[in-house]
Design an enzyme around this catalytic site. Structure first.
Site, short mmCIF file in Angstrom:
data_model
loop_
_atom_site.label_atom_id
_atom_site.label_comp_id
_atom_site.label_asym_id
_atom_site.label_seq_id
_atom_site.Cartn_x
_atom_site.Cartn_y
_atom_site.Cartn_z
N ASP A 79 1.36 -2.88 12.65
CA ASP A 79 0.95 -2.84 11.24
C ASP A 79 1.42 -1.62 10.50
O ASP A 79 0.89 -1.30 9.44
CB ASP A 79 -0.56 -2.98 11.14
CG ASP A 79 -1.29 -1.81 11.80
OD1 ASP A 79 -0.61 -0.99 12.45
OD2 ASP A 79 -2.51 -1.73 11.68
N GLU A 135 -3.47 5.84 4.23
CA GLU A 135 -3.02 4.84 3.27
C GLU A 135 -4.04 4.63 2.16
O GLU A 135 -5.24 4.73 2.38
CB GLU A 135 -2.82 3.50 3.98
CG GLU A 135 -1.76 3.54 5.05
CD GLU A 135 -1.74 2.29 5.91
OE1 GLU A 135 -0.66 1.98 6.43
OE2 GLU A 135 -2.79 1.64 6.08
N ALA A 158 -11.61 -0.67 19.55
CA ALA A 158 -12.69 -0.72 18.56
C ALA A 158 -12.82 -2.06 17.85
O ALA A 158 -13.90 -2.47 17.46
CB ALA A 158 -12.50 0.40 17.54
N ARG A 210 0.82 -1.21 0.00
CA ARG A 210 0.00 0.00 0.00
C ARG A 210 0.86 1.26 0.00
O ARG A 210 2.01 1.24 0.39
CB ARG A 210 -0.94 0.00 1.20
CG ARG A 210 -0.25 -0.13 2.54
CD ARG A 210 -1.29 -0.29 3.64
NE ARG A 210 -0.76 -0.93 4.83
CZ ARG A 210 -1.53 -1.59 5.72
NH1 ARG A 210 -2.82 -1.65 5.55
NH2 ARG A 210 -0.97 -2.14 6.77
#
Lengths: 361, 361
Positions: free
Chosen positions: A234, A63, A146, A52
């Site tokens: 990540d 991104e 979340a 990405r």
């Protein structure tokens, strides 16, 4: 020749996605996306893949994640700003587009924040089903923000996880997670540390958000046969696992070129051995080799998962009549006469607008 | 703390963009975008730049073009499918997004097909103003498709071009262009070949669409002091100028790494000398050195131009009240409780929808 419709793009907002999830059921949505991810991972060579494109700033990242097969092009816009919650905004917000490769026409634009949580949980479930020890029943869940409910429910439905051991540096997050999972058939233990949460766990899911090198899991916490589902490490500079955790495990990844930059793998030498998960699913690489082995799924989130999720969502939107047409790209009556668009009769609402405002600009 | 609005994103469709252009005037829209492009090119080092991400297929290309400064992130989705016109669809369709770098919140999503034509023409005008011979009054315009009117008007307003010499392999395209430009203060000559059109021209704009290596302009057609505005050679395998045209000219580009892959420059060795236009604008590189020199602006379209156009459009939308709020990304009341979105009271229209459809999915 069939004339194209003037507005070939369907738009799904938050309410439409919520509508989809309520009508189909969250568990079934996750299962459908997981099934589609497996289907798409099994045809891995069909896709035009790239890491990405990321725009990093001091507080976060934005991104773009494009991917395509011969028929469909998809991309997701997604941010990651841990500071956002202080301003009442989500850490992660996302939307995505599905388009026809043959013409470039965008067919679907959809809110993807909820869907990102669903596809991430579905991906975790696909990996855990391939890599975790059979009979895994207890999961430690570190990071109760979340995405945590989605991870819990995906593992419950896919692997028959029955007990959760929770820890978050923010006790309010854990309380929220425990409340949201009440009555969902999961035995919940609130723990006071990561080490305590990992004790006796078959699967360890880390889904923390801080944009920094963190060491959530240390080698001392590992137990034989654990499967680590490392979701929160990540992006460059953002990790969760101690390097020795990786050294003592077999590491599986989505798309190696991207994970080397973004995953916990970023801490390891360029030749540290990893296996792309699609090869395990396809039977061309070995997954877990023994009940004692520690396996790590170093998940960073790959564009193909969003492609799969958008495909499921698009089919559901057509089937259930979700969303509405949106004027996203101009489709002039005569495609070679773009200029002519400026001299079409204005739509009625525009005449009204023009009557209400002055022509000075 | 100020609560964010629930829908922080504004959407502009085709009608809104048309509304903007009509109220401000096309010439003034192009001029405003040109001014903003110059402003942004002069602060070139402020931007996080990358070559666009392209997905190529047999019939076309779909591209994502991201860029950011410290405050704003922008990207454009754009396709290029010359075969589309046969199916009644435009060759080029585009939309774009402007977002806050600090939070990742998308502020604007807008149709950009018309705006792409405007910003491409504005960019051409900025380059021609810097590179063409003073006193240029005649322009050859080769390729009379969707973008040609915008090129003609931009050059008329910026350089005082008064005469156009038109050629297209499709006479209907030329007839359309001539009709659209009637009464616009431009003397128009319809020509039977590119060579005829170039005769006596001060500026040569090529804006053809075929996705193949074409040789629209050959060295024999060059005249001393010409400025070539080469717009249509803009993706791998798609060129317009004979290599010797480049060899006999001084070549200027937007963003060198991208133009080496996509521009007419793709035909030349990796060390063929070029100058990035921003350096000429900033006074750190020389533009035209003599009245006899042939200059080429090898335009491929760079993300910064869309950033500039989106910025102008966003300001206009706020000033003129264009467009509407769109539910593009979810903003839950409690940002750490994404799951809670699934248990909010549904909006009224959803209750109605649910009552009308069965719960089976």
């Amino acid at each position: 020749m069939v004339r194209p419709t003037s507005r070939p793009t369907r738009h799904l907002g938050t309410d439409d996605v919520v509508d989809w999830i309520r009508r189909v059921g969250l568990g079934r949505c996750i299962a459908q996306v997981a099934e589609r991810i497996e289907f798409d991972f099994l045809r891995w060579p069909d896709f035009d893949k790239s890491a990405r494109v990321a725009c990093h700033s001091s507080d976060g990242v934005i991104e773009l994640m494009p991917i395509a097969d011969a028929e469909r092009f998809a991309f997701k816009y997604v941010n990651g700003h841990p500071v956002n919650t202080r301003a009442g905004l989500p850490t992660v917000m996302a939307f995505g587009v599905l388009a026809d490769v043959a013409t470039g026409v965008p067919r679907l634009i959809s809110e993807l924040t909820l869907v990102t949580a669903i596809r991430t949980a579905a991906m975790s479930a696909v990996a855990a089903r391939a890599l975790a020890r059979p009979g895994s029943r207890t999961m430690a869940l570190i990071g109760n923000g979340a995405q945590s409910e989605f991870q819990a429910l995906a593992m419950r439905d896919t692997l028959d996880i029955r007990a959760l051991r929770l820890f978050d540096v923010d006790p309010a997050a854990t309380a929220k997670l425990a409340a949201n999972l009440a009555g969902q058939g999961l035995a919940i233990t609130v723990c006071r540390s990561t080490a305590e949460a990992l004790r006796g766990a078959d699967i360890v899911t880390t889904v923390t958000a801080d944009k920094q090198r963190a060491t959530i899991v240390t080698p001392q916490m590992l137990e034989p046969g654990m499967h680590l589902n490392a979701v929160g490490g990540d992006c460059p500079g953002k990790t969760e696992l101690h390097p020795q955790v990786l050294q003592r495990s077999r590491v599986f990844v989505e798309y190696e070129p991207q994970t080397r930059i973004e995953g916990d793998l970023q801490q390891m030498p360029a030749d540290f051995p990893v296996t792309e998960l699609w090869r395990v699913l396809a039977g061309s690489a070995t997954g877990r080799r023994s009940a004692d082995e520690v396996t790590v799924f170093d998940s960073v989130g790959f564009a193909l998962e969003d492609f799969s999720a958008l495909t499921v969502l698009h089919e559901a939107a057509q089937r259930l009549g979700l969303g509405r047409e949106i004027d996203l790209v101009a489709t002039p009556t005569d495609p070679k006469n773009l200029f002519g668009l400026l001299h079409r009769e204005p739509a009625a609402h525009m005449i009204a607008t023009q009557a209400l405002t002055s022509a000075t600009a």
